[in-house]
Design an enzyme around this catalytic site. Structure first.
Site, short mmCIF file in Angstrom:
data_model
loop_
_atom_site.label_atom_id
_atom_site.label_comp_id
_atom_site.label_asym_id
_atom_site.label_seq_id
_atom_site.Cartn_x
_atom_site.Cartn_y
_atom_site.Cartn_z
N THR A 65 10.42 -14.51 -38.41
CA THR A 65 11.71 -13.82 -38.41
C THR A 65 11.58 -12.40 -38.97
O THR A 65 12.57 -11.80 -39.41
CB THR A 65 12.75 -14.59 -39.24
N ASP A 124 10.57 -11.87 -43.64
CA ASP A 124 10.66 -10.62 -44.43
C ASP A 124 12.02 -10.56 -45.13
O ASP A 124 12.82 -9.66 -44.89
CB ASP A 124 10.46 -9.40 -43.52
N ASP A 141 17.01 -13.75 -43.10
CA ASP A 141 15.84 -14.61 -43.35
C ASP A 141 16.18 -15.66 -44.42
O ASP A 141 15.81 -16.83 -44.30
CB ASP A 141 14.66 -13.80 -43.87
N ASN A 149 11.73 -5.78 -43.65
CA ASN A 149 13.01 -5.23 -44.12
C ASN A 149 12.80 -4.34 -45.35
O ASN A 149 13.53 -3.37 -45.55
CB ASN A 149 13.96 -6.37 -44.48
N PHE A 205 14.20 -4.24 -34.35
CA PHE A 205 13.41 -3.90 -35.54
C PHE A 205 12.11 -4.70 -35.68
O PHE A 205 11.05 -4.11 -35.95
CB PHE A 205 14.27 -4.10 -36.81
N ASN A 206 12.15 -6.03 -35.56
CA ASN A 206 10.95 -6.82 -35.83
C ASN A 206 9.79 -6.45 -34.91
O ASN A 206 8.63 -6.48 -35.30
CB ASN A 206 11.24 -8.32 -35.69
N HIS A 210 21.03 -13.08 -37.34
CA HIS A 210 19.89 -13.16 -36.43
C HIS A 210 18.95 -14.36 -36.70
O HIS A 210 18.78 -15.23 -35.85
CB HIS A 210 19.05 -11.89 -36.54
N ASP A 211 18.32 -14.37 -37.87
CA ASP A 211 17.16 -15.24 -38.09
C ASP A 211 17.43 -16.73 -38.08
O ASP A 211 16.58 -17.51 -37.60
CB ASP A 211 16.48 -14.83 -39.41
#
Ligand code: RIB
Ligand code: CA
Length: 311
Positions: A125, A11, A16, A40, A166-167, A240-241
């Site tokens: 992700t 996303d 990402d 996102n 969030f994800n 993060h991703d």
């Protein structure tokens, strides 16, 4: 050595985009497909972002398809406070002629897996809507997925609520489908990804590479640093991703712990939480390898290696 075949389900999203940079350049990976999900930002924006980044990377011959535009059950949530109005605020992208694949992202996941020898991993992700819908639409794919290496969840603090990341929070029912599917899962949760802080020193180190992709990295991180500081007070944003891609390239960079992970679907204050049985108190069979720590120096070295591979 045979390349690791991956489907990126994402996303974009600043982090990402960095995950795509790494996967598209490292010689040990072959991207079979990129599927895009609302997360996102709305799907129209995350698809545009994926195509823009792929164009800068000069990514050829990889189908990029739009998937689910809404979560399976809950109302839609987006993360524009972090990723901005476009979902990828900061860089300015040139016009390009890269087009999305006409297939639906869920169908592209299904077709790619059914045509495989069971040697394709999925790297989600973003919210897990595409992956869950593919599992529901054609259950034959479940046995064809080598493993799922996802960014999501946490066994400690959340980010979008005190309890949830969030994800997962953006589509808890989809996450439940995936975590209960029986497919081998590696979970890069916030506990791990918050250790991967993209400091000014890292941004300058990658910027010094001096190619078009390292410049995109810098432009993305300048914006991402600002919003992460505004929202969370971080002095450097967690990247993060890309940890999912780094794990597939070199799992020895990470330490993981087998845990039973269940997704909360009913809690007033805990909806979307990944309930991770860190100490095994439920005595239930673990369904995920949950990342706990990593060798940061080796992670940054790997990211630099990937970025240097662009002209
Ligand atoms: O909670 C962090 C996750 O949510 C990352 O994947 C970020 O891109 C957003 O999708
Ligand atoms: Ca993401």
């Amino acid at each position: 050595m045979a390349k690791e075949k991956v489907i990126l389900d994402m996303d974009p999203g600043h982090d990402d985009a960095v995950a795509m940079m790494m996967a598209a350049s490292h010689p040990s990976l072959e991207i079979k497909a990129i599927t895009v999900v609302a997360g996102n930002q709305t799907l129209e924006k995350t698809v545009r972002n994926a195509l823009n980044v792929a164009s800068v990377l000069n990514l050829k011959g990889v189908p990029i398809a739009a998937g689910m535009s809404r979560p399976m059950v809950r109302e839609q949530v987006i993360a524009d406070d972090i990723h901005g109005e476009t979902g990828l605020d900061g860089p300015v992208f040139e016009e390009h002629d890269l087009q999305r694949d006409p297939r639906h992202g869920v169908d592209l996941i299904i077709e790619t897996l059914l045509a495989s020898d069971g040697d394709v991993s999925i790297l989600p992700t973003g919210p897990l809507t595409n992956v869950a819908m593919a599992m529901r639409k054609d259950p034959r794919i479940v046995s064809k997925i080598k493993r799922i290496v996802l960014m999501g969840g946490s066994y400690q603090l959340g980010n979008v609520t005190p309890a949830a990341e969030f994800n997962i929070y953006a589509d808890p029912e989809a996450a439940h489908v995936v975590f209960s599917s029986g497919v081998p899962i590696v979970m890069m949760g916030l506990d791990l990804t918050r250790q991967v802080r993209c400091t000014r020193q890292v941004i300058d180190r990658m910027g010094a590479i001096g190619n078009r992709v390292s410049k995109l990295f810098v432009d993305l991180m300048e914006f991402f640093s600002k919003t992460q500081e505004e929202v969370f007070g971080w002095d450097a944003p967690p990247l993060h991703d890309p940890t999912t891609v780094a794990y597939v390239i070199d799992p020895s960079i990470f330490v993981t712990k087998p845990m039973r992970v269940d997704v909360e679907l009913r809690g007033d204050h805990t909806y979307g939480r990944t309930c991770c049985d860190y100490f095994g108190v439920t005595k239930r069979e673990p369904n995920a390898e949950v990342a706990t720590t990593l060798d940061l120096d080796r992670f940054w070295d790997l990211l630099e290696d990937c970025l240097r591979r662009y002209s």
